[in-house]
Design an enzyme around this catalytic site. Structure first.
Site, short mmCIF file in Angstrom:
data_model
loop_
_atom_site.label_atom_id
_atom_site.label_comp_id
_atom_site.label_asym_id
_atom_site.label_seq_id
_atom_site.Cartn_x
_atom_site.Cartn_y
_atom_site.Cartn_z
N PHE A 150 0.85 -1.19 0.00
CA PHE A 150 0.00 0.00 0.00
C PHE A 150 0.89 1.24 0.00
N LEU A 152 1.05 5.09 0.27
CA LEU A 152 0.48 6.41 0.55
C LEU A 152 1.61 7.39 0.93
N GLU A 154 4.96 9.45 1.38
CA GLU A 154 6.05 9.86 0.48
C GLU A 154 7.21 10.42 1.31
N CYS A 260 -9.19 3.10 4.14
CA CYS A 260 -8.38 1.87 4.33
C CYS A 260 -7.65 1.96 5.67
N ALA A 264 -7.41 -0.60 8.93
CA ALA A 264 -6.16 -1.15 9.46
C ALA A 264 -5.90 -0.66 10.88
N GLY A 362 18.09 -7.58 34.19
CA GLY A 362 19.04 -7.68 33.07
C GLY A 362 18.56 -8.64 32.01
N GLU A 385 0.51 4.22 10.45
CA GLU A 385 -0.97 4.30 10.45
C GLU A 385 -1.45 5.53 11.20
N GLY A 386 -0.66 6.61 11.19
CA GLY A 386 -0.98 7.83 11.92
C GLY A 386 -0.25 7.83 13.25
N THR A 387 0.53 8.89 13.48
CA THR A 387 1.36 8.90 14.71
C THR A 387 0.47 9.10 15.95
P1 TGC Z 1 -9.43 15.83 5.90
O1 TGC Z 1 -9.80 17.09 5.20
O2 TGC Z 1 -9.67 15.73 7.37
O3 TGC Z 1 -10.18 14.58 5.22
C1 TGC Z 1 -10.19 14.39 3.82
C2 TGC Z 1 -11.38 13.52 3.49
O4 TGC Z 1 -11.21 12.23 4.09
C3 TGC Z 1 -12.31 11.96 5.02
N1 TGC Z 1 -11.71 11.25 6.17
C4 TGC Z 1 -11.84 9.94 6.34
N2 TGC Z 1 -12.53 9.02 5.67
C5 TGC Z 1 -12.45 7.75 6.10
N3 TGC Z 1 -11.73 7.36 7.17
C6 TGC Z 1 -11.00 8.26 7.87
N4 TGC Z 1 -10.26 7.87 8.91
C7 TGC Z 1 -11.06 9.62 7.48
N5 TGC Z 1 -10.50 10.77 7.93
C8 TGC Z 1 -10.91 11.76 7.12
C9 TGC Z 1 -12.85 13.33 5.36
O5 TGC Z 1 -14.18 13.24 5.77
C10 TGC Z 1 -12.70 14.05 4.03
O6 TGC Z 1 -13.73 13.58 3.17
P2 TGC Z 1 -14.36 14.53 2.02
O7 TGC Z 1 -15.50 13.75 1.47
O8 TGC Z 1 -14.77 15.79 2.73
O9 TGC Z 1 -13.27 14.77 1.02
O10 TGC Z 1 -7.91 15.52 5.55
P3 TGC Z 1 -6.58 16.23 6.01
O11 TGC Z 1 -5.73 16.42 4.80
O12 TGC Z 1 -6.87 17.44 6.85
O13 TGC Z 1 -5.86 15.11 6.90
C11 TGC Z 1 -6.33 14.75 8.13
C12 TGC Z 1 -5.32 13.79 8.83
C13 TGC Z 1 -4.08 14.53 9.27
C14 TGC Z 1 -6.05 13.26 10.04
C15 TGC Z 1 -4.93 12.63 7.87
O14 TGC Z 1 -4.18 13.09 6.82
C16 TGC Z 1 -4.16 11.54 8.56
O15 TGC Z 1 -4.77 10.64 9.12
N6 TGC Z 1 -2.80 11.55 8.52
C17 TGC Z 1 -1.98 10.44 8.98
C18 TGC Z 1 -1.41 9.71 7.79
C19 TGC Z 1 -1.33 8.23 8.01
O16 TGC Z 1 -1.95 7.66 8.88
N7 TGC Z 1 -0.57 7.57 7.18
C20 TGC Z 1 -0.47 6.14 7.23
C21 TGC Z 1 0.20 5.59 5.99
S1 TGC Z 1 -0.09 3.86 5.74
C22 TGC Z 1 0.74 3.09 6.94
O17 TGC Z 1 1.30 3.63 7.82
C23 TGC Z 1 0.73 1.62 6.83
S2 TGC Z 1 1.65 0.78 8.00
C24 TGC Z 1 1.21 -0.77 7.55
C25 TGC Z 1 1.66 -1.86 8.40
O18 TGC Z 1 2.79 -2.34 8.22
O19 TGC Z 1 0.84 -2.34 9.23
P1 FAD Z 2 6.22 13.09 10.01
O1 FAD Z 2 4.91 13.21 9.37
O2 FAD Z 2 7.37 13.81 9.39
O3 FAD Z 2 6.15 13.35 11.52
C1 FAD Z 2 7.30 13.61 12.35
C2 FAD Z 2 6.78 14.07 13.72
O4 FAD Z 2 6.05 15.31 13.56
C3 FAD Z 2 5.82 13.08 14.37
O5 FAD Z 2 6.05 13.03 15.75
C4 FAD Z 2 4.45 13.68 14.11
O6 FAD Z 2 3.48 13.31 15.10
C5 FAD Z 2 4.77 15.17 14.19
N1 FAD Z 2 3.78 15.97 13.46
C6 FAD Z 2 3.52 15.99 12.14
N2 FAD Z 2 2.51 16.84 11.86
C7 FAD Z 2 2.11 17.36 13.04
C8 FAD Z 2 1.09 18.26 13.43
N3 FAD Z 2 0.25 18.81 12.55
N4 FAD Z 2 0.99 18.58 14.74
C9 FAD Z 2 1.81 18.01 15.67
N5 FAD Z 2 2.80 17.13 15.36
C10 FAD Z 2 2.93 16.81 14.06
N6 FAD Z 2 3.24 4.14 4.88
C11 FAD Z 2 2.55 3.64 3.81
O7 FAD Z 2 1.96 4.39 3.04
N7 FAD Z 2 2.48 2.29 3.60
C12 FAD Z 2 3.10 1.39 4.41
O8 FAD Z 2 3.01 0.17 4.20
C13 FAD Z 2 3.86 1.89 5.52
N8 FAD Z 2 4.56 1.03 6.30
C14 FAD Z 2 5.43 1.53 7.25
C15 FAD Z 2 6.30 0.67 7.91
C16 FAD Z 2 7.22 1.18 8.82
C17 FAD Z 2 8.21 0.27 9.47
C18 FAD Z 2 7.23 2.57 9.11
C19 FAD Z 2 8.19 3.15 10.12
C20 FAD Z 2 6.35 3.43 8.47
C21 FAD Z 2 5.46 2.94 7.52
N9 FAD Z 2 4.64 3.79 6.77
C22 FAD Z 2 3.91 3.30 5.72
C23 FAD Z 2 4.75 5.24 6.94
C24 FAD Z 2 4.07 5.79 8.19
O9 FAD Z 2 2.69 5.82 8.03
C25 FAD Z 2 4.65 7.19 8.44
O10 FAD Z 2 5.95 7.00 8.94
C26 FAD Z 2 3.80 7.98 9.42
O11 FAD Z 2 2.55 8.30 8.87
C27 FAD Z 2 4.51 9.29 9.86
O12 FAD Z 2 5.04 9.98 8.77
P2 FAD Z 2 6.59 10.47 8.81
O13 FAD Z 2 7.42 9.31 9.18
O14 FAD Z 2 6.84 11.15 7.53
O15 FAD Z 2 6.65 11.49 10.00
#
Ligand code: TGC
Ligand code: FAD
Length: 406
Positions: A150, A152, A154, A260, A264, A362, A385-387
Site C-alpha cells: 500500500f 500512501l 512519500e 483503508c 487497518a 538484566g 498508520e498515523g502517529t
Molecule cells: P481531511 O480534510 O480531514 O479529510 C479528507 C477527506 O477524508 C475523510 N476522512 C476519512 N474518511 C475515512 N476514514 C477516515 N479515517 C477519514 N479521515 C478523514 C474526510 O471526511 C474528508 O472527506 P471529504 O469527502 O470531505 O473529502 O484531511 P486532512 O488532509 O486534513 O488530513 C487529516 C489527517 C491529518 C487526520 C490525515 O491526513 C491523517 O490521518 N494523517 C496520517 C497519515 C497516516 O496515517 N498515514 C499512514 C500511511 S499507511 C501506513 O502507515 C501503513 S503501515 C502498515 C503496516 O505495516 O501495518
Molecule cells: P512526520 O509526518 O514527518 O512526523 C514527524 C513528527 O512530527 C511526528 O512526531 C508527528 O506526530 C509530528 N507531526 C507531524 N505533523 C504534526 C502536526 N500537525 N501537529 C503536531 N505534530 C505533528 N506508509 C505507507 O503508506 N504504507 C506502508 O506500508 C507503511 N509502512 C510503514 C512501515 C514502517 C516500518 C514505518 C516506520 C512506516 C510505515 N509507513 C507506511 C509510513 C508511516 O505511516 C509514516 O511514517 C507515518 O505516517 C509518519 O510519517 P513520517 O514518518 O513522515 O513522520
C-alpha cells in the site's frame, strides 16, 4: 510473491517452547462468541507453532519470514471480514480484531503482513474496485498467491498525505505514473501495489501497479531497528504506464486511503493488546520464578504495582477494542473512535513493554524473552498508520470542533 533474492530464510526453529497463557481478568471471554474463540484459538496455536520458534532470530537477523505468508492465508488472516464470495473469511469485525491480537502477540511485523494484505490492499479493491478487479485480485490475495503493498506515504509527505506529489496523467487508454513512495511494508517482495496519486485535477485516485511494469522499482530500506522481521521499502515510478482498467473506479479524494487506514487502525487497536499480553504474561511468570532477598520478586509491593497496573490497562484496552468491534459490526465505528483506540492501545502496550522489561531485570534486555522485540516493534506501531500525536489531534478535533491541522 516476488523473490527479490535478499530474503533466504535460513533460521532453524528453536527448542524453547512458547509458554504464553491467557489472562482474562474481567471475563472478557464471555463477550466473545464461539466463532470468535475458535478463530482466536486457531491463530494462537499457529503462532505458537510457526512464529514463536523463529521470531527472535528472524528479528535479530532482520529476515522477513516470507514462508509464513502461506500459513497466514491458511488460517484466514487475509481479509477475514471480507466476503466469502472472494475467497475471504466472511467473519465479523470482532473476529478480524481478535485474529490481529493473536498475530501481534507473536510479533507486530507478522500482524503487519496481514494488516497490509487484508486491510490496505484487499479492502480498497473490495470497497472501491470494479467487479472485474475484485475477481481478478481478491481470491489470489486471500490464498497468499499474490502479495500486495500500500503506497500512501512519500519522502516529504507522511502525516500530511494530502500534500502528495505522486501523480498520474492521461495518455490515450493509459495513465502515466510518476513519483515515489517511502516506508512501504512488503514493497520489495510484493507482486502489486495499491498506490495513491493525484490526477491532473489534483484529485487523489487509487491505482494498481503491477510488478514488471516498466519504470517501476521497489528498493529495500535497510537499517531498521524496529519491526525487523518485516520487510520495508520504497516504490519508485518513472513514467510507468498504467492501463485505465487498473484505476479503482469508485473513489476519489483522500477519503479513499483514509478509509483503508480506518480499517487497518482498527486492527492495530486489537493487535497492540496481543503484544501487551505477551509482555505481561512473561513478566508475571518471571516475577514468580525469580527470587531476590530470599523470595520471589513478585512478592514485593513495587513489582505487584507494576503487574496490577499492567493487567488493569490491558483490561481497559480489551473493553475499548471490544466495544469498538461491536460498533464496527453495526457500521457505527467512527474514524475518531478508531483513532482513540489505536492511540490508547498502542501506547498502553509500549508502556507495558517498558515495565515488563524492568521486571525482567538484566534478562529483560536479552532475546531469551520477547520484551525488547515487542518494545522496539511498538515504536513503529506508535508511528505508522498515523502517529500518536496525529491521533490525539483527531480526538481533539472531534471534541472541540476545531481543526488543528489547517
Ligand atoms: P481531511 O480534510 O480531514 O479529510 C479528507 C477527506 O477524508 C475523510 N476522512 C476519512 N474518511 C475515512 N476514514 C477516515 N479515517 C477519514 N479521515 C478523514 C474526510 O471526511 C474528508 O472527506 P471529504 O469527502 O470531505 O473529502 O484531511 P486532512 O488532509 O486534513 O488530513 C487529516 C489527517 C491529518 C487526520 C490525515 O491526513 C491523517 O490521518 N494523517 C496520517 C497519515 C497516516 O496515517 N498515514 C499512514 C500511511 S499507511 C501506513 O502507515 C501503513 S503501515 C502498515 C503496516 O505495516 O501495518
Ligand atoms: P512526520 O509526518 O514527518 O512526523 C514527524 C513528527 O512530527 C511526528 O512526531 C508527528 O506526530 C509530528 N507531526 C507531524 N505533523 C504534526 C502536526 N500537525 N501537529 C503536531 N505534530 C505533528 N506508509 C505507507 O503508506 N504504507 C506502508 O506500508 C507503511 N509502512 C510503514 C512501515 C514502517 C516500518 C514505518 C516506520 C512506516 C510505515 N509507513 C507506511 C509510513 C508511516 O505511516 C509514516 O511514517 C507515518 O505516517 C509518519 O510519517 P513520517 O514518518 O513522515 O513522520
Amino acid at each position: 510473491m516476488y523473490d527479490n533474492g535478499t530474503h533466504i530464510f535460513d533460521i532453524k526453529p528453536r527448542a524453547k517452547t512458547d509458554q504464553f497463557e491467557n489472562h482474562d481478568h474481567y471475563a472478557v471471554d464471555e463477550l466473545l462468541s464461539d466463532d470468535h474463540k475458535l478463530a482466536r484459538d486457531a491463530v494462537r496455536d499457529w503462532v505458537k507453532q510457526e512464529v514463536s520458534p523463529i521470531i527472535e532470530e528472524a528479528s535479530e537477523k532482520a529476515q522477513c519470514p516470507l514462508h509464513l505468508f502461506k500459513g497466514l492465508a491458511d488460517i484466514g488472516a487475509f481479509g477475514p471480514s471480507l466476503p466469502e464470495k472472494y475467497g475471504c473469511g466472511g467473519m465479523d469485525e470482532i473476529a478480524y480484531g481478535i485474529i490481529m491480537q493473536e498475530l501481534e502477540r507473536g510479533d507486530s511485523g507478522i500482524r503487519s503482513m496481514a494488516s497490509v494484505q487484508g486491510s490496505l490492499v484487499m479492502y480498497p479493491i473490495y470497497r472501491f474496485g470494479s467487479e472485474e478487479q475484485k475477481m481478478r485480485w481478491l481470491p489470489k490475495m486471500a490464498s497468499g498467491e499474490v502479495i500486495g503493498c500500500f503506497g500512501l506515504t512519500e519522502p516529504d509527505h507522511g502525516s500530511n498525505p494530502s500534500g502528495m506529489t505522486t501523480n498520474i496523467r492521461e495518455d490515450g487508454d493509459s495513465y502515466i505514473l510518476n513519483g515515489a513512495k517511502m516506508w512501504i511494508t512488503n514493497s520489495p517482495i510484493a507482486d502489486m501495489a495499491v498506490v495513491w496519486a493525484k490526477n491532473e485535477e489534483g484529485r487523489i485516485k487509487g491505482v494498481i501497479v503491477e510488478r514488471g511494469m516498466k519504470g517501476f522499482t521497489t528498493p529495500e530500506i535497510h537499517g531498521k531497528l524496529s519491526l525487523r522481521a518485516s520487510i520495508t521499502g520504497e516504490l519508485v515510478f518513472e513514467d510507468v504506464r498504467i492501463p485505465k482498467s487498473n484505476v479503482l473506479p469508485n473513489v476519489e479524494g483522500l477519503k479513499g486511503p483514509l478509509s483503508c487506514l480506518s480499517k487497518a487502525r482498527y486492527g492495530i487497536a486489537w493487535g497492540a493488546i496481543g503484544a501487551a499480553m505477551d509482555c505481561y504474561d512473561s513478566a508475571l511468570r518471571y516475577s514468580l520464578e525469580r527470587e531476590q532477598f530470599g523470595r520471589p520478586i513478585g512478592g514485593f509491593q513495587l513489582t505487584q504495582k507494576k503487574l496490577a497496573e499492567m493487567i488493569t490497562e490491558i483490561t481497559k484496552a480489551q473493553l475499548l477494542a471490544w466495544r469498538l468491534g461491536s460498533l464496527a459490526n453495526n457500521g457505527k465505528a467512527t474514524p475518531a473512535q478508531i483513532s482513540m483506540a489505536k492511540r490508547n492501545n498502542v501506547n498502553m502496550a509500549l508502556e507495558i513493554a517498558r515495565e515488563a522489561r524492568q521486571i525482567h531485570g538484566g534478562m529483560g534486555i536479552t532475546n531469551e524473552y520477547p520484551i525488547m522485540r515487542h518494545m522496539t516493534n511498538l515504536e513503529t506501531v506508535l508511528t505508522y498508520e498515523g502517529t500518536h500525536d496525529i491521533h490525539l489531534l483527531i480526538t481533539g478535533m472531534e471534541v472541540t470542533g476545531l481543526n488543528a491541522f489547517k
